[in-house]
Write an enzyme that holds these catalytic residues in place. Structure first.
Site, PDB file in Angstrom:
ATOM      1  N   CYS A 150      14.303  48.681 108.429  1.00  0.00           N
ATOM      2  CA  CYS A 150      13.122  48.492 107.580  1.00  0.00           C
ATOM      3  C   CYS A 150      12.530  47.080 107.688  1.00  0.00           C
ATOM      4  O   CYS A 150      11.915  46.742 108.683  1.00  0.00           O
ATOM      5  CB  CYS A 150      13.477  48.858 106.135  1.00  0.00           C
ATOM      6  SG  CYS A 150      12.026  49.165 105.082  1.00  0.00           S
ATOM      7  N   LYS A 205      21.555  45.341 107.516  1.00  0.00           N
ATOM      8  CA  LYS A 205      20.206  44.827 107.276  1.00  0.00           C
ATOM      9  C   LYS A 205      20.260  43.323 107.036  1.00  0.00           C
ATOM     10  O   LYS A 205      20.943  42.848 106.126  1.00  0.00           O
ATOM     11  CB  LYS A 205      19.591  45.548 106.080  1.00  0.00           C
ATOM     12  CG  LYS A 205      18.116  45.280 105.864  1.00  0.00           C
ATOM     13  CD  LYS A 205      17.591  46.148 104.718  1.00  0.00           C
ATOM     14  CE  LYS A 205      16.095  46.003 104.501  1.00  0.00           C
ATOM     15  NZ  LYS A 205      15.626  46.880 103.399  1.00  0.00           N
ATOM     16  N   GLU A 250      16.367  55.003 106.295  1.00  0.00           N
ATOM     17  CA  GLU A 250      17.208  53.978 105.676  1.00  0.00           C
ATOM     18  C   GLU A 250      18.032  54.596 104.543  1.00  0.00           C
ATOM     19  O   GLU A 250      17.500  55.307 103.688  1.00  0.00           O
ATOM     20  CB  GLU A 250      16.324  52.848 105.151  1.00  0.00           C
ATOM     21  CG  GLU A 250      17.076  51.696 104.511  1.00  0.00           C
ATOM     22  CD  GLU A 250      16.150  50.564 104.079  1.00  0.00           C
ATOM     23  OE1 GLU A 250      16.654  49.519 103.637  1.00  0.00           O
ATOM     24  OE2 GLU A 250      14.907  50.731 104.187  1.00  0.00           O
TER      25      GLU A 250
END
Length: 269
Positions: A141, A107, A41
């Site tokens: 994530c 994200k 990430e």
């Protein structure tokens, strides 16, 4: 298709150093026969680097990565901050061996104050690309910790879910247990590629892994900087879904009626 993941501490805030590390990792992965390399990430900049992440997001971070993909003939999933019309995203980009950006993911589930201070949430559960006969879904994530995100990828036909991540203490159990569950319950490969070491306020847990639809861990990097590898086969995915028909047996009409209980509801029973 053989895939690889780069678990690393990186060099927080130093784009050039991270690109040099990526260059070397691409060479090693390609020499081992990998066709895709997945990074962590916000790999290009680092994750917990404060206000610097926004300044770097306004520079060309993807262009040099595209050049590395072309030079090595290797597809890349690379995490980098993204600036778009005054808004900042925590993003991952899929770049093919010709250096073309086939897709990207912003994200969609922001974790804690660190994410929310700098980034806006993306508006897609997952993002899919097709590459060399595989359908590859991108998550970042915290996204993978929501079963709905991986299920959306599986329903869309993903063979592999690629997850650049920056998982920190005390959440090692996510890498140890949750990832195998996500692979099993969706009959999909999951590649979870994490940072290691200390960065800013965070201590990362490492534990990167590539997991098969059977929940078998194909490769794992407990700690330290290293490349991990795994073979992804869409025929294995198809056979797993035939043997374990969760996707066919689910009843989405039941789930769509679920909603959070009102805050004033008496739950004393």
């Amino acid at each position: 298709m053989k895939i690889s993941g780069l678990q690393t501490a990186g060099t927080p805030g130093d784009v050039e150093a991270n690109l040099r590390e990526l260059d070397a990792a691409c060479a090693r992965a390609r020499a081992e026969g990998a066709e895709l390399l997945i990074t962590t990430e916000l790999f290009v900049t680092g994750y917990d680097i404060g206000d610097q992440v926004r300044a770097l997001a306004r520079t060309d971070l993807v262009g040099p990565v595209r050049e590395l993909a072309r030079r090595h003939g290797l597809a890349l999933v690379v995490g980098a901050p993204e600036h778009d019309d005054g808004v900042y995203y925590n993003s991952a980009f899929f770049i093919d061996p010709d250096g073309e950006v086939l897709g990207s993911h912003r994200k969609s589930h922001l974790f804690g104050e660190l994410d929310r201070r700098y980034f806006t949430a993306g508006d897609r559960a997952t993002s899919l690309v097709e590459f060399n006969g595989l359908r590859i879904a991108l998550l970042i994530c915290y996204d993978v910790e929501f079963p709905e995100s991986v299920r959306a990828a599986a329903v869309a036909g993903a063979d592999l879910v690629a997850v650049p991540t920056a998982q920190m203490e005390p959440y090692a159990f996510v890498a140890d247990q949750v990832l195998r569950v996500r692979a099993w319950e969706n009959q999909v490969y999951v590649a979870y590629v994490n940072h290691v070491g200390v960065e800013g306020s965070l201590t990362y847990v490492g534990r990167s892994c590539i997991v098969a639809p059977s929940a078998e861990v194909l490769d794992r990097a407990e700690d330290g900087t290293r490349l991990l590898y795994g073979d992804v086969d869409p025929e294995v995915v198809a056979a797993a879904r035939a043997a374990n028909p969760y996707l066919d047996d689910r009843r989405p009409q039941l789930y769509s009626s679920l909603s959070p209980a009102p805050a004033t509801e008496d739950r004393s029973w």
